[in-house]
Design a protein around this motif. Structure first.
Motif, mmCIF file in Angstrom:
data_model
loop_
_atom_site.group_PDB
_atom_site.id
_atom_site.type_symbol
_atom_site.label_atom_id
_atom_site.label_comp_id
_atom_site.label_asym_id
_atom_site.label_seq_id
_atom_site.Cartn_x
_atom_site.Cartn_y
_atom_site.Cartn_z
ATOM 1 N N SER A 84 0.916 -1.211 0.163
ATOM 2 C CA SER A 84 -0.059 0.000 -0.071
ATOM 3 C C SER A 84 0.957 1.375 -0.091
ATOM 4 O O SER A 84 2.224 0.938 0.274
ATOM 5 N N ASP A 85 0.363 2.435 -0.285
ATOM 6 C CA ASP A 85 1.054 3.714 -0.312
ATOM 7 C C ASP A 85 1.814 4.032 1.143
ATOM 8 O O ASP A 85 2.922 4.181 1.195
ATOM 9 N N VAL A 86 1.131 3.803 2.308
ATOM 10 C CA VAL A 86 1.695 3.691 3.595
ATOM 11 C C VAL A 86 2.821 2.655 3.775
ATOM 12 O O VAL A 86 4.112 3.019 4.215
ATOM 13 N N GLN A 87 2.615 1.797 3.455
ATOM 14 C CA GLN A 87 3.631 0.541 3.427
ATOM 15 C C GLN A 87 4.687 1.013 2.658
ATOM 16 O O GLN A 87 6.143 0.827 3.131
ATOM 17 N N ARG A 88 4.610 1.587 1.496
ATOM 18 C CA ARG A 88 5.659 1.962 0.592
ATOM 19 C C ARG A 88 6.488 3.016 1.137
ATOM 20 O O ARG A 88 7.474 2.956 1.020
ATOM 21 N N GLN A 89 5.789 3.815 1.986
ATOM 22 C CA GLN A 89 6.562 4.935 2.383
ATOM 23 C C GLN A 89 7.565 4.627 3.502
ATOM 24 O O GLN A 89 8.495 5.032 3.596
ATOM 25 N N VAL A 90 7.004 3.790 4.428
ATOM 26 C CA VAL A 90 7.879 3.183 5.387
ATOM 27 C C VAL A 90 8.973 2.547 4.798
ATOM 28 O O VAL A 90 10.093 2.493 5.377
ATOM 29 N N LEU A 91 8.803 1.500 3.970
ATOM 30 C CA LEU A 91 9.522 0.715 3.415
ATOM 31 C C LEU A 91 10.615 1.176 2.588
ATOM 32 O O LEU A 91 11.855 0.905 2.707
ATOM 33 N N THR A 92 10.387 2.274 1.933
ATOM 34 C CA THR A 92 11.208 3.017 1.136
ATOM 35 C C THR A 92 12.380 3.769 2.065
ATOM 36 O O THR A 92 13.418 3.635 1.808
ATOM 37 N N THR A 93 11.575 4.297 3.088
ATOM 38 C CA THR A 93 12.575 5.148 4.149
ATOM 39 C C THR A 93 13.517 4.054 4.765
ATOM 40 O O THR A 93 14.697 4.403 4.809
ATOM 41 N N LEU A 94 12.846 2.891 4.990
ATOM 42 C CA LEU A 94 13.959 1.945 5.629
ATOM 43 C C LEU A 94 14.835 1.481 4.602
ATOM 44 O O LEU A 94 16.022 1.753 4.995
#
Length: 180
Positions: A84-94
């Protein structure tokens, strides 16, 4: 030409890893190469499977180098279609900000990602990471310990990875060549 999905495998100390890759980038990494693991990725990605070893070769070589201790940073293209968009934001940051040998807490990752989500939600995002190891969810720990890990055989894999990377001191009986 429409997008396709290719699979490749690499043998590691943790067993045979299955990598799924589209023309865009790595879309999945599974800790086992089973028909069920392949079927889950095919169903989620909704793409036809092709035989394209050249496509997966860079990711497989990077994983070999990582386990040999010769690679500290994965610089592979990622296909985020399974999150999802939120997952992508968190995982991209990681993926982009937590280097080899470092850890941060679930809460710190929530703050750093700018999502404003609670540490428990960050834990759920880590548990649903479709590309573990490459997107290093093992580097995210609880404020009071290791936290959980859904990859491989569980938290002992996380502990082993963090020892391999030098984030945790190795136990006296630790051996890089032996799986947890």
């Amino acid at each position: 030409m429409s997008e396709t999905l290719a699979f490749g495998t690499v043998d590691t100390v943790l067993g045979r890893l299955l990598v799924g890759e589209t023309e865009t980038g790595v879309v999945s990494l599974s800790f086992s190469d089973t028909p069920a693991a392949r079927a889950r990725v095919v169903k989620a990605a909704r793409l036809p499977v092709v035989d394209a070893p050249a496509r997966t070769a860079p990711a497989l070589a990077a994983l070999r180098d990582y386990f040999a201790g010769d690679l500290k940073t994965f610089e592979l293209p990622i296909d985020w279609r399974l999150v999802s968009d939120v997952q992508r934001q968190v995982l991209t940051t990681l993926y982009e900000t937590v280097p080899y040998g470092r850890v941060l807490t679930y809460g710190e990752l929530g703050e750093r990602s700018g999502t404003g989500v609670h540490a428990q939600v960050i834990g759920q995002v880590m548990g649903s990471n479709p590309i573990p190891l490459i997107v290093p969810c093992h580097r995210v720990v609880a404020a009071n310990g290791l936290g959980g890990y859904s990859g491989g055989s569980g938290v002992e894999v996380k502990r082993w990875l963090l020892m391999m990377e030098g984030s945790l001191p190795a136990t006296l009986d630790w051996d890089i060549t032996l799986p947890p």
